[in-house]
Design an enzyme around this catalytic site. Structure first.
Site, PDB file in Angstrom:
ATOM      1  N   ARG A   1       2.027 -18.237  -2.762  1.00 38.31           N
ATOM      2  CA  ARG A   1       1.835 -19.600  -2.271  1.00 38.31           C
ATOM      3  C   ARG A   1       2.757 -20.543  -3.037  1.00 38.31           C
ATOM      4  O   ARG A   1       2.887 -20.440  -4.247  1.00 38.31           O
ATOM      5  CB  ARG A   1       0.372 -20.037  -2.482  1.00 38.31           C
TER       6      ARG A   1
ATOM      7  N   ARG B   1      -1.845 -29.234 -10.075  1.00 44.00           N
ATOM      8  CA  ARG B   1      -3.174 -29.024  -9.471  1.00 44.00           C
ATOM      9  C   ARG B   1      -4.269 -29.114 -10.538  1.00 44.00           C
ATOM     10  O   ARG B   1      -5.344 -29.657 -10.288  1.00 44.00           O
ATOM     11  CB  ARG B   1      -3.233 -27.657  -8.771  1.00 44.00           C
TER      12      ARG B   1
HETATM   13  P1  AMP Z   1      -6.957 -24.619  -1.812  1.00 47.85           P
HETATM   14  O1  AMP Z   1      -6.590 -23.505  -0.912  1.00 47.85           O
HETATM   15  O2  AMP Z   1      -8.409 -24.946  -1.787  1.00 47.85           O
HETATM   16  O3  AMP Z   1      -6.421 -24.440  -3.209  1.00 47.85           O
HETATM   17  O4  AMP Z   1      -6.239 -25.924  -1.227  1.00 47.85           O
HETATM   18  C1  AMP Z   1      -4.823 -25.981  -1.128  1.00 47.85           C
HETATM   19  C2  AMP Z   1      -4.354 -27.420  -1.004  1.00 47.85           C
HETATM   20  O5  AMP Z   1      -4.892 -28.014   0.187  1.00 47.85           O
HETATM   21  C3  AMP Z   1      -4.792 -28.354  -2.124  1.00 47.85           C
HETATM   22  O6  AMP Z   1      -3.982 -28.244  -3.284  1.00 47.85           O
HETATM   23  C4  AMP Z   1      -4.634 -29.710  -1.423  1.00 47.85           C
HETATM   24  O7  AMP Z   1      -3.279 -30.062  -1.306  1.00 47.85           O
HETATM   25  C5  AMP Z   1      -5.148 -29.398  -0.021  1.00 47.85           C
HETATM   26  N1  AMP Z   1      -6.618 -29.618   0.068  1.00 47.85           N
HETATM   27  C6  AMP Z   1      -7.554 -28.683   0.377  1.00 47.85           C
HETATM   28  N2  AMP Z   1      -8.774 -29.226   0.376  1.00 47.85           N
HETATM   29  C7  AMP Z   1      -8.631 -30.537   0.052  1.00 47.85           C
HETATM   30  C8  AMP Z   1      -9.519 -31.630  -0.138  1.00 47.85           C
HETATM   31  N3  AMP Z   1     -10.852 -31.520   0.017  1.00 47.85           N
HETATM   32  N4  AMP Z   1      -8.988 -32.830  -0.487  1.00 47.85           N
HETATM   33  C9  AMP Z   1      -7.676 -33.002  -0.607  1.00 47.85           C
HETATM   34  N5  AMP Z   1      -6.761 -32.007  -0.468  1.00 47.85           N
HETATM   35  C10 AMP Z   1      -7.235 -30.779  -0.140  1.00 47.85           C
END
Ligand code: AMP
Length: 217
Positions: free
Chosen positions: A157, A168
């Site tokens: 990713r 992050r």
């Molecule tokens: P994740 O797969 O949960 O690590 O999400 C990947 C990316 O999606 C995050 O780093 C954010 O850019 C975006 N994202 C996912 N969920 C949210 C959320 N609830 N609020 C804001 N951005 C989100």
């Protein structure tokens, strides 16, 4: 039950969310997975989200709340849902609470998966992820066929590159960690789960935590 999974990137929310969802027979709603799927399909949502995701920044609250409203109201979520990474700021927690109130529901439990920074960085920088099912794998090279045989390929990713990982983690501390206190002050039990160890051990800890919440309620 509506269950919110909190925890820093790399804590295992996705893996545990999937196992818990199967165990409880309710869907897992993972906003990150939805964005990556939208991006693969080239929809406007995916294109909009990509600019934030690649850097490890958060997608705007208004976009998230639109998705959550729709997901919560869907027939699949009638018995409940596991929200994986779907609540990452205090305004999102507030918006979700308002939306649930209008349909006579509430967040029943928050599971907070905890792991130290060294472990998180180690996990994120060594994983590859299936571009179809989004499952993360340890020790498999990019380009390998997904071991789940869904036709997907393992990729690194973009937000698992070192600079994005650090961002992050910073974003988590600044914008997401305050959500823990928000739930505690709004009467939602936050169950802290040690996310270090075998996947099955962590699932057992999470299941026990949910039982505690069910008995207390
Ligand atoms: P994740 O797969 O949960 O690590 O999400 C990947 C990316 O999606 C995050 O780093 C954010 O850019 C975006 N994202 C996912 N969920 C949210 C959320 N609830 N609020 C804001 N951005 C989100």
């Amino acid at each position: 039950m509506i269950i919110v999974l909190l925890g820093p990137p790399g804590a295992g929310k996705g893996t545990q969310g999937e196992l818990l969802a199967a165990r409880l027979g309710i869907p897992k709603i993972a906003t990150g997975d939805l964005f990556r799927a939208a991006l693969r399909e080239g929809t406007p949502l995916g294109v909009e989200a990509k600019q934030f995701m690649d850097r490890g920044d958060l997608v705007p609250d208004s976009v998230i709340l639109g998705i959550l409203r729709e997901a919560i109201a869907s027939p699949e979520a009638v018995r409940g849902a596991i929200l994986d990474g779907a609540v990452r700021t205090v305004p999102q927690a507030e918006g979700l609470a308002e939306c649930l109130t209008t349909i006579g529901r509430k967040v029943d439990a928050v599971l907070l998966f905890e792991a130290n920074h060294t472990e998180l960085i180690r996990r994120l920088s060594s994983r590859t992820t299936c571009d179809i099912c989004q499952t993360p794998f340890k020790g498999l090279q990019p380009g390998t066929a997904c071991p789940r045989n869904d036709g997907g390929r393992l990729i690194r990713r973009q937000d698992d590159e070192p600079e994005a990982i650090q961002n992050r983690l910073n974003v988590y501390e600044e914008l997401t960690a305050p959500v823990i206190a928000w739930y505690e002050t709004h009467g939602v039990p936050v169950q802290r789960i040690d996310a270090i160890g075998d996947v099955t051990d962590v699932t057992a800890r999470a299941a026990q935590a949910l039982e505690r919440v069910q008995h207390a309620g």
